[in-house]
Design a protein around this motif. Sequence first.
Motif, PDB file in Angstrom:
ATOM      1  N   LEU A  37       0.847  -1.194  -0.150  1.00 54.69           N
ATOM      2  CA  LEU A  37      -0.050  -0.031  -0.135  1.00 54.69           C
ATOM      3  C   LEU A  37       0.844   1.376  -0.140  1.00 54.69           C
ATOM      4  CD1 LEU A  37      -2.984  -0.365   2.412  1.00 54.69           C
ATOM      5  CD2 LEU A  37      -3.008  -0.073   0.074  1.00 54.69           C
ATOM      6  N   LEU A  38       1.793   1.232   0.806  1.00 54.74           N
ATOM      7  CA  LEU A  38       2.822   2.505   0.753  1.00 54.74           C
ATOM      8  C   LEU A  38       3.294   2.621  -0.464  1.00 54.74           C
ATOM      9  CD1 LEU A  38       4.957   2.214   4.197  1.00 54.74           C
ATOM     10  CD2 LEU A  38       3.493   3.965   3.347  1.00 54.74           C
ATOM     11  N   ALA A  39       3.899   1.755  -1.382  1.00 53.12           N
ATOM     12  CA  ALA A  39       4.353   1.700  -2.477  1.00 53.12           C
ATOM     13  C   ALA A  39       3.356   2.190  -3.411  1.00 53.12           C
ATOM     14  CB  ALA A  39       4.902   0.308  -3.028  1.00 53.12           C
ATOM     15  N   VAL A  40       2.200   1.610  -3.496  1.00 43.97           N
ATOM     16  CA  VAL A  40       1.049   2.156  -4.545  1.00 43.97           C
ATOM     17  C   VAL A  40       0.588   3.708  -4.093  1.00 43.97           C
ATOM     18  CG1 VAL A  40      -1.435   1.746  -4.788  1.00 43.97           C
ATOM     19  CG2 VAL A  40       0.145  -0.113  -4.676  1.00 43.97           C
ATOM     20  N   PHE A  41       0.521   4.094  -3.059  1.00 46.53           N
ATOM     21  CA  PHE A  41       0.492   5.349  -2.606  1.00 46.53           C
ATOM     22  C   PHE A  41       1.470   6.333  -3.004  1.00 46.53           C
ATOM     23  CE2 PHE A  41      -2.727   4.168   1.062  1.00 46.53           C
ATOM     24  CZ  PHE A  41      -3.549   3.970   0.179  1.00 46.53           C
ATOM     25  N   TYR A  42       2.529   5.747  -2.995  1.00 45.50           N
ATOM     26  CA  TYR A  42       3.570   6.755  -3.393  1.00 45.50           C
ATOM     27  C   TYR A  42       3.894   6.930  -4.990  1.00 45.50           C
ATOM     28  CZ  TYR A  42       8.479   8.415  -4.235  1.00 45.50           C
ATOM     29  OH  TYR A  42       9.399   9.044  -4.975  1.00 45.50           O
ATOM     30  N   PHE A  43       3.722   5.595  -5.522  1.00 46.72           N
ATOM     31  CA  PHE A  43       3.663   5.963  -7.120  1.00 46.72           C
ATOM     32  C   PHE A  43       2.438   6.432  -7.665  1.00 46.72           C
ATOM     33  CE2 PHE A  43       6.672   2.261  -6.583  1.00 46.72           C
ATOM     34  CZ  PHE A  43       7.946   3.004  -7.174  1.00 46.72           C
ATOM     35  N   THR A  44       1.272   6.580  -6.913  1.00 42.51           N
ATOM     36  CA  THR A  44       0.229   7.249  -7.620  1.00 42.51           C
ATOM     37  C   THR A  44      -0.134   8.455  -7.108  1.00 42.51           C
ATOM     38  OG1 THR A  44      -1.189   6.384  -5.725  1.00 42.51           O
ATOM     39  CG2 THR A  44      -1.232   5.322  -7.855  1.00 42.51           C
ATOM     40  N   TYR A  49      -2.158  13.076   1.624  1.00 41.20           N
ATOM     41  CA  TYR A  49      -3.248  12.909   2.578  1.00 41.20           C
ATOM     42  C   TYR A  49      -2.750  12.225   3.998  1.00 41.20           C
ATOM     43  CZ  TYR A  49      -5.785  14.231  -1.520  1.00 41.20           C
ATOM     44  OH  TYR A  49      -5.977  14.919  -2.843  1.00 41.20           O
ATOM     45  N   ASN A  50      -2.842  12.477   4.902  1.00 42.12           N
ATOM     46  CA  ASN A  50      -2.316  11.844   6.112  1.00 42.12           C
ATOM     47  C   ASN A  50      -3.234  10.488   6.441  1.00 42.12           C
ATOM     48  OD1 ASN A  50      -0.341  13.720   6.916  1.00 42.12           O
ATOM     49  ND2 ASN A  50      -1.884  14.994   7.918  1.00 42.12           N
ATOM     50  N   TRP A  51      -4.627  10.491   6.281  1.00 42.94           N
ATOM     51  CA  TRP A  51      -5.118   9.221   6.555  1.00 42.94           C
ATOM     52  C   TRP A  51      -4.889   8.158   5.716  1.00 42.94           C
ATOM     53  CZ3 TRP A  51      -8.866   7.174   3.139  1.00 42.94           C
ATOM     54  CH2 TRP A  51      -9.095   8.056   2.054  1.00 42.94           C
ATOM     55  N   LEU A  52      -4.511   8.427   4.352  1.00 43.62           N
ATOM     56  CA  LEU A  52      -3.931   7.633   3.502  1.00 43.62           C
ATOM     57  C   LEU A  52      -2.381   6.907   3.848  1.00 43.62           C
ATOM     58  CD1 LEU A  52      -5.265   8.651  -0.269  1.00 43.62           C
ATOM     59  CD2 LEU A  52      -5.863   6.488   1.364  1.00 43.62           C
ATOM     60  N   THR A  53      -1.736   7.909   4.377  1.00 41.63           N
ATOM     61  CA  THR A  53      -0.345   6.994   4.736  1.00 41.63           C
ATOM     62  C   THR A  53      -0.455   6.708   6.161  1.00 41.63           C
ATOM     63  OG1 THR A  53       0.105   9.584   5.719  1.00 41.63           O
ATOM     64  CG2 THR A  53       1.033   8.930   3.337  1.00 41.63           C
ATOM     65  N   LEU A  54      -1.430   6.971   6.858  1.00 42.71           N
ATOM     66  CA  LEU A  54      -1.699   6.174   8.132  1.00 42.71           C
ATOM     67  C   LEU A  54      -2.093   4.661   7.976  1.00 42.71           C
ATOM     68  CD1 LEU A  54      -1.277   6.981  11.024  1.00 42.71           C
ATOM     69  CD2 LEU A  54      -3.641   7.450  11.267  1.00 42.71           C
ATOM     70  N   LEU A  55      -2.709   4.417   7.291  1.00 46.36           N
ATOM     71  CA  LEU A  55      -3.355   3.178   6.723  1.00 46.36           C
ATOM     72  C   LEU A  55      -2.258   2.047   6.726  1.00 46.36           C
ATOM     73  CD1 LEU A  55      -5.960   1.514   6.640  1.00 46.36           C
ATOM     74  CD2 LEU A  55      -5.854   2.036   4.146  1.00 46.36           C
ATOM     75  N   PRO A  56      -1.465   2.325   5.834  1.00 45.71           N
ATOM     76  CA  PRO A  56      -0.073   1.604   5.664  1.00 45.71           C
ATOM     77  C   PRO A  56       0.685   1.187   7.029  1.00 45.71           C
ATOM     78  CG  PRO A  56      -0.335   2.806   3.660  1.00 45.71           C
ATOM     79  CD  PRO A  56      -1.329   3.294   4.620  1.00 45.71           C
ATOM     80  N   VAL A  57       0.962   2.308   7.601  1.00 41.93           N
ATOM     81  CA  VAL A  57       1.669   2.174   8.709  1.00 41.93           C
ATOM     82  C   VAL A  57       0.856   1.424   9.945  1.00 41.93           C
ATOM     83  CG1 VAL A  57       2.643   3.573  10.580  1.00 41.93           C
ATOM     84  CG2 VAL A  57       2.874   4.358   8.451  1.00 41.93           C
ATOM     85  N   LEU A  58      -0.329   1.596  10.051  1.00 46.74           N
ATOM     86  CA  LEU A  58      -1.090   0.692  11.185  1.00 46.74           C
ATOM     87  C   LEU A  58      -1.247  -0.481  10.548  1.00 46.74           C
ATOM     88  CD1 LEU A  58      -4.351   3.079  11.772  1.00 46.74           C
ATOM     89  CD2 LEU A  58      -2.127   2.408  13.212  1.00 46.74           C
ATOM     90  N   CYS A  59      -1.300  -1.283   9.281  1.00 47.37           N
ATOM     91  CA  CYS A  59      -1.233  -2.434   8.523  1.00 47.37           C
ATOM     92  C   CYS A  59       0.165  -3.117   9.184  1.00 47.37           C
ATOM     93  CB  CYS A  59      -1.467  -2.551   7.418  1.00 47.37           C
ATOM     94  SG  CYS A  59      -3.292  -2.299   6.792  1.00 47.37           S
ATOM     95  N   ILE A  60       1.253  -2.277   8.842  1.00 51.43           N
ATOM     96  CA  ILE A  60       2.483  -2.835   9.379  1.00 51.43           C
ATOM     97  C   ILE A  60       2.582  -2.966  10.769  1.00 51.43           C
ATOM     98  CG2 ILE A  60       5.044  -2.282   9.236  1.00 51.43           C
ATOM     99  CD1 ILE A  60       4.422  -0.711   6.483  1.00 51.43           C
ATOM    100  N   LEU A  61       2.202  -2.190  11.623  1.00 52.66           N
ATOM    101  CA  LEU A  61       2.075  -2.395  12.947  1.00 52.66           C
ATOM    102  C   LEU A  61       1.488  -3.504  13.466  1.00 52.66           C
ATOM    103  CD1 LEU A  61       2.299   1.308  14.261  1.00 52.66           C
ATOM    104  CD2 LEU A  61       3.967  -0.040  14.287  1.00 52.66           C
ATOM    105  N   ALA A  62       0.238  -3.659  12.682  1.00 53.09           N
ATOM    106  CA  ALA A  62      -0.482  -4.706  13.123  1.00 53.09           C
ATOM    107  C   ALA A  62       0.140  -6.016  12.802  1.00 53.09           C
ATOM    108  CB  ALA A  62      -1.838  -4.575  12.622  1.00 53.09           C
ATOM    109  N   GLY A  63       0.765  -6.086  11.723  1.00 57.98           N
ATOM    110  CA  GLY A  63       1.470  -7.160  11.366  1.00 57.98           C
ATOM    111  C   GLY A  63       2.629  -7.516  12.062  1.00 57.98           C
ATOM    112  N   ILE A  64       3.369  -6.629  12.633  1.00 58.34           N
ATOM    113  CA  ILE A  64       4.350  -6.785  13.376  1.00 58.34           C
ATOM    114  C   ILE A  64       3.894  -7.406  14.816  1.00 58.34           C
ATOM    115  CG2 ILE A  64       6.298  -5.937  14.868  1.00 58.34           C
ATOM    116  CD1 ILE A  64       6.753  -3.744  12.524  1.00 58.34           C
TER     117      ILE A  64
END
Length: 77
Positions: A37-44, A49-64
């Motif tokens: 998701l981070l890569a897709v948001f970066y390339f697009t 938007y803060n809420w769009l960059t927060l979503l991948p971070v929350l996914c990564i933290l939940a995964g860890i």
Amino acid sequence: MQASFSFLVKAFSFFQRIARKTTKHIGLPFVYGGVLLLAVFYFTGLTDYNWLTLLPVLCILAGIVGYVRGEKRKSAY
């Protein structure tokens, strides 16, 4: 009123059953999905938007957290 409450109870129990079954497998797929998701948001160009960059971070933290929890449960220590 009673019907809506019973629907909420049924929905909660359904999500609780799914959560119990999937917690063993939530670790690394969530990390991979967050990085994707981070890569897709970066390339697009959606990094303004803060809420769009927060979503991948929350996914990564939940995964860890899920991965570490799963590894601790596998071990005897």
